[in-house]
Design a protein around this motif. Structure first.
Motif, PDB file in Angstrom:
ATOM      1  N   VAL A   1       2.900   6.094  -2.117  1.00 52.03           N
ATOM      2  CA  VAL A   1       1.807   5.151  -2.263  1.00 52.03           C
ATOM      3  C   VAL A   1       2.158   4.179  -3.380  1.00 52.03           C
ATOM      4  O   VAL A   1       2.592   4.587  -4.453  1.00 52.03           O
ATOM      5  CB  VAL A   1       0.480   5.881  -2.574  1.00 52.03           C
TER       6      VAL A   1
ATOM      7  N   LEU B   1       0.814  -1.209   0.000  1.00 48.69           N
ATOM      8  CA  LEU B   1       0.000   0.000   0.000  1.00 48.69           C
ATOM      9  C   LEU B   1       0.849   1.262   0.000  1.00 48.69           C
ATOM     10  O   LEU B   1       0.605   2.185  -0.784  1.00 48.69           O
ATOM     11  CB  LEU B   1      -0.925   0.021   1.216  1.00 48.69           C
ATOM     12  N   LEU B   2       1.847   1.309   0.886  1.00 45.59           N
ATOM     13  CA  LEU B   2       2.549   2.578   1.082  1.00 45.59           C
ATOM     14  C   LEU B   2       3.871   2.348   1.795  1.00 45.59           C
ATOM     15  O   LEU B   2       4.017   1.414   2.591  1.00 45.59           O
ATOM     16  CB  LEU B   2       1.663   3.514   1.913  1.00 45.59           C
TER      17      LEU B   2
ATOM     18  N   ARG C   1      -5.202   2.612  -1.248  1.00 47.39           N
ATOM     19  CA  ARG C   1      -4.189   3.463  -1.894  1.00 47.39           C
ATOM     20  C   ARG C   1      -4.755   4.828  -2.248  1.00 47.39           C
ATOM     21  O   ARG C   1      -4.101   5.863  -2.052  1.00 47.39           O
ATOM     22  CB  ARG C   1      -3.652   2.771  -3.142  1.00 47.39           C
TER      23      ARG C   1
ATOM     24  N   GLU D   1      -3.254   8.274  -0.722  1.00 48.41           N
ATOM     25  CA  GLU D   1      -2.737   9.327  -1.595  1.00 48.41           C
ATOM     26  C   GLU D   1      -3.401  10.665  -1.284  1.00 48.41           C
ATOM     27  O   GLU D   1      -2.762  11.722  -1.357  1.00 48.41           O
ATOM     28  CB  GLU D   1      -2.958   8.942  -3.058  1.00 48.41           C
TER      29      GLU D   1
END
Length: 321
Positions: free
Chosen positions: A319, A165-166, A295, A299
């Motif tokens: 992200v 995801l990040l 996501r 963001e």
């Protein structure tokens, strides 16, 4: 080894057509096939079963005892088979009865609402729990959870699918009027004036920070530690010391930080990775779709991250996908 199936659904369809038509020639006409193709299909069925299905000496064709028994069952089998595709198309868009997800507490403010909405569109009932990644990981492996959004990729566990995801940098949260530590060793000097407010070693974040400090050969005093981003951030904001934390942890705390600043972690960098995890091939496309929802929402936090951490650190807020 299991027995080979004696015939397929198409062969059953041909068999019933011959039964209804009374001859192979008429069955061929109705099915738009050639008579030799019909005869070959019936002969192959009889060969594989090992019994005659038709008495070919009779006109029109007559069923043998075995053929009569098969005719009774074949109609039901074909009827059920024809229902499979509609049922599967319906199931493709059907809502699941229950979805259970675990969410690391540092993402509660960012993702709790969007996740509840997205899961609610896909299930009749949703259970969404916030807490430490370690406890959620155990629940996923014992089938008490279906999805996990956390700070541990569980690389050592087989049978899982992972959707990154990040990634975000660890940083220093400290009074703005303090000198910025330039080297890793400067953290010891900072800790003599201001204690390090720690994340508990029960948390993945706390464990990562402790390992990083050990690699730097730093043994800093530990007067205060907390399980949650709010606890750590609130203590620092109240003047209890400084913290090693992340942008999302600051967003989660949701506190005004007037008089405090985010500084780069001196020495080697440290990055936190957030991942959505599910048991492999159990939920179809759902984990990928939910990862996309996460996501998008993460963001959307970039302006808040820039406001808290500054442009330089926000550039390391990435992200995935």
């Amino acid at each position: 080894m299991a027995d080979t199936l004696p015939f397929d659904l198409r062969a059953l369809e041909i068999f019933l057509a011959v039964c209804d038509a009374g001859s192979m020639a008429e069955a061929a006409r109705r099915l738009t096939l050639t008579q030799p193709a019909i005869s070959q299909a019936v002969a192959e069925m009889e060969k594989r079963i090992g019994v005659q299905l038709f008495d070919r000496s009779a006109r029109p064709l007559a069923l043998t005892g075995a053929g009569g028994a098969l005719r009774q069952r074949a109609s039901a089998l074909l009827s059920e088979a024809r229902q499979i595709a509609p049922l599967l198309r319906e199931a493709e868009h059907a809502r699941l009865p229950l979805l259970r997800a675990g969410l690391v507490d540092s993402l509660s403010r960012a993702l709790m609402g969007p996740l509840a909405r997205a899961l609610g569109e896909r299930a009749e009932q949703v259970s969404l729990l916030s807490g430490l990644t370690a406890s959620h990981a155990g629940a996923l492996l014992t089938r008490q959870l279906d999805l996990l959004v956390g700070a541990d990729e569980l690389d050592e566990i087989e049978g899982l699918e992972r959707w990154p995801l990040l990634s975000e940098p660890y940083l220093l949260l400290m009074p703005a009027d303090r000198p910025v530590p330039a080297r890793a060793g400067d953290l010891e000097e900072l800790a003599r004036a201001l204690p390090l407010v720690r994340y508990s070693a029960r948390s993945k974040t706390g464990m990562e920070i402790e390992r990083h400090l050990r690699r730097l050969r730093l043994d800093l005093p530990r007067p205060l530690e907390f399980d949650t981003p709010y606890g750590v951030t609130a203590a620092v904001a109240d003047g209890a010391g400084f913290a090693i934390t992340t942008p999302l942890c600051l967003v989660e705390a949701g506190l005004a930080l007037d008089g405090f600043a985010c500084r780069p972690l001196p020495g080697p960098g440290l990055t936190r990775h957030l991942t959505l995890i599910a048991r492999r091939q159990e939920l179809g496309r759902l984990p990928r779709e939910i990862a996309g929802v996460c996501r998008d929402k993460l963001e959307a936090l970039r302006p808040a991250v820039i406001a808290l951490a500054g442009d330089a650190l926000a550039r390391e807020f990435r992200v995935e996908g």
